[in-house]
Design an enzyme around this catalytic site. Structure first.
Site, PDB file in Angstrom:
ATOM      1  N   SER A  57       0.786  -1.234   0.000  1.00 17.68           N
ATOM      2  CA  SER A  57       0.000   0.000   0.000  1.00 17.68           C
ATOM      3  C   SER A  57       0.819   1.286   0.000  1.00 17.68           C
ATOM      4  O   SER A  57       0.239   2.370  -0.097  1.00 17.68           O
ATOM      5  CB  SER A  57      -0.953   0.004   1.201  1.00 17.68           C
ATOM      6  OG  SER A  57      -2.004  -0.900   0.970  1.00 17.68           O
ATOM      7  N   TYR A  73     -10.653   2.351   5.857  1.00 18.23           N
ATOM      8  CA  TYR A  73      -9.529   2.103   4.948  1.00 18.23           C
ATOM      9  C   TYR A  73      -9.962   1.082   3.906  1.00 18.23           C
ATOM     10  O   TYR A  73     -10.278  -0.058   4.241  1.00 18.23           O
ATOM     11  CB  TYR A  73      -8.344   1.588   5.753  1.00 18.23           C
ATOM     12  CG  TYR A  73      -7.047   1.487   4.990  1.00 18.23           C
ATOM     13  CD1 TYR A  73      -6.155   2.550   4.958  1.00 18.23           C
ATOM     14  CD2 TYR A  73      -6.721   0.323   4.296  1.00 18.23           C
ATOM     15  CE1 TYR A  73      -4.956   2.456   4.266  1.00 18.23           C
ATOM     16  CE2 TYR A  73      -5.526   0.219   3.601  1.00 18.23           C
ATOM     17  CZ  TYR A  73      -4.649   1.280   3.592  1.00 18.23           C
ATOM     18  OH  TYR A  73      -3.465   1.187   2.900  1.00 18.23           O
ATOM     19  N   SER A  74      -9.984   1.495   2.646  1.00 19.08           N
ATOM     20  CA  SER A  74     -10.525   0.640   1.594  1.00 19.08           C
ATOM     21  C   SER A  74      -9.665   0.718   0.347  1.00 19.08           C
ATOM     22  O   SER A  74      -9.511   1.792  -0.256  1.00 19.08           O
ATOM     23  CB  SER A  74     -11.965   1.061   1.253  1.00 19.08           C
ATOM     24  OG  SER A  74     -12.452   0.353   0.133  1.00 19.08           O
ATOM     25  N   ASN A  75      -9.136  -0.418  -0.067  1.00 17.47           N
ATOM     26  CA  ASN A  75      -8.339  -0.457  -1.295  1.00 17.47           C
ATOM     27  C   ASN A  75      -9.157  -0.091  -2.524  1.00 17.47           C
ATOM     28  O   ASN A  75      -8.601   0.339  -3.538  1.00 17.47           O
ATOM     29  CB  ASN A  75      -7.731  -1.843  -1.465  1.00 17.47           C
ATOM     30  CG  ASN A  75      -6.585  -2.098  -0.503  1.00 17.47           C
ATOM     31  OD1 ASN A  75      -5.867  -1.181  -0.117  1.00 17.47           O
ATOM     32  ND2 ASN A  75      -6.415  -3.335  -0.102  1.00 17.47           N
ATOM     33  N   GLY A 116       2.704  -0.591   4.142  1.00 17.99           N
ATOM     34  CA  GLY A 116       2.274  -1.395   3.012  1.00 17.99           C
ATOM     35  C   GLY A 116       2.343  -2.878   3.301  1.00 17.99           C
ATOM     36  O   GLY A 116       3.337  -3.375   3.845  1.00 17.99           O
TER      37      GLY A 116
END
Length: 355
Positions: A55, A160-162, A308
């Site tokens: 990330s 928190y969202s990809n 990440g």
């Protein structure tokens, strides 16, 4: 405790194959490592080795979006519907209500596709070994998210969202008429001469010298055997986690970003305008801006950057507000999720004021 001692403890006490850290302070550079780059060998982890950064890719994505905003190609208050018409609709979703700012700050309410039950089974269970070469398009990842109801109304919460950064990558492509990979190359990698950094796209092997990555298939018991997952298809990461880099390249990037050499002052200030993350998430104690987070270390220094995770790796990249000192660290295993004790300890040692 010194950084070297912390790295050693990651191997001897927490069972990671290896851990590295690099600290840059002005023109000075320090690199340290413990453990091995490949299980079953005595090959030490080296500074020039590549690894998947997960990330941390988000900060590269957000930087490009903010560059485009500075150039008036787009506005942070543009809606997703404006740039990706028809993509975010149905099941309680409305792309007219979600802005680019919502995406970059994780305030869109869009469900994280990585938390979908099927995705968890594919990538966080023994089924990983059968699915690590699965190939995805960004649109397929978005579709998984839209199968779930929104977590909240846009702008009314934090999650928190990809999915947010998959959409940001698609917006970059629509706004520039280029592939996401080419835009990152043109705007960041070439100008900064980050020659060991690239986006994996559909490549399943790493191009240069690299560490091997290991997973215990995290839904198993804590002492399960580690499996080599170095080779995988990272298209499930796209603009949220596809990047491959080295400690040195990452340190240069963040130093240049925080130092004001990638964004004009107005856009950098927006990126660094932090909001506390609600209690009860794994980001407790953190604040989040636009593709960048911050937190205060025990030594009293506030650092800015991003963590990440991607299959087989955990990494942290943080620096001082002016970018004059930057630290990056990586473990080539994905258990102890996340190893939050190790990383803040390394950063605390790296940013501790001189006695």
């Amino acid at each position: 405790m010194t950084i070297t001692q912390i790295l050693d403890r990651a191997v001897t006490e927490q069972g990671f194959p290896g851990m590295v850290a690099e600290v840059r302070d002005g023109g000075q550079r320090w690199f340290g490592s413990a453990g091995v780059a490949e299980v079953g060998t005595d090959r030490e982890r080296l500074a020039q080795e590549q690894f998947r950064v997960g990330s941390i890719t988000k900060t590269f994505t957000a930087t490009v979006i903010l560059q485009l905003a500075a150039e008036y190609v787009l506005s942070l208050d543009d809606t997703v519907e404006k740039w990706l018409p028809g993509l975010i609709r149905g099941n309680g979703h409305d792309g007219n209500k979600i802005t680019i700012r919502h995406l970059l700050s994780h305030r869109s309410g869009l469900f994280a596709f990585t938390l979908d039950e099927d995705m968890l089974r594919r990538y966080s269970s023994p089924e990983l070994l059968a699915h690590r070469f699965d190939r995805w398009t960004p649109e397929e990842l978005v579709k998984i998210s839209l199968a779930h109801k929104p977590d909240f109304e846009p702008g009314q919460g934090f999650a928190y969202s990809n999915t947010n950064f998959v959409l940001s990558g698609l917006i970059i492509e629509r706004a520039t008429g280029m592939t996401y990979n080419d835009v990152i190359e043109l705007r960041i990698l070439r100008p900064l001469k980050l020659t060991s950094t690239y986006l994996a796209n559909r490549e399943t092997e790493l191009r240069g010298p690299h560490t091997h990555s290991y997973s215990r298939l995290t839904l198993q018991e804590a002492d399960a055997p580690a499996h080599d997952v170095t080779e995988l298809d990272a298209t499930y990461g796209f603009a949220t986690g596809e990047l491959i880099s080295t400690t040195g390249d990452l340190a240069v990037f963040l130093g240049e970003l925080l130092g004001g050499r990638l964004l004009p002052p107005a856009q950098l200030d927006e990126m660094l305008t932090m909001n506390p993350v609600p209690d009860g998430t794994w980001l407790d104690g953190y604040s989040y801006g636009l593709g960048l987070s911050s937190f205060e270390l025990p030594c009293g220094t506030t650092v800015f950057g991003h963590g990440g995770m991607i299959t087989g790796n955990w990494s942290y990249l943080y620096g001082t507000r002016d970018g004059s000192r930057v630290a990056v660290t990586n473990v080539n295993g994905d258990w102890n999720c996340p190893p939050l004790d190790l990383f803040p300890e390394v950063l605390d040692a790296a940013f501790r004021p001189a006695a």
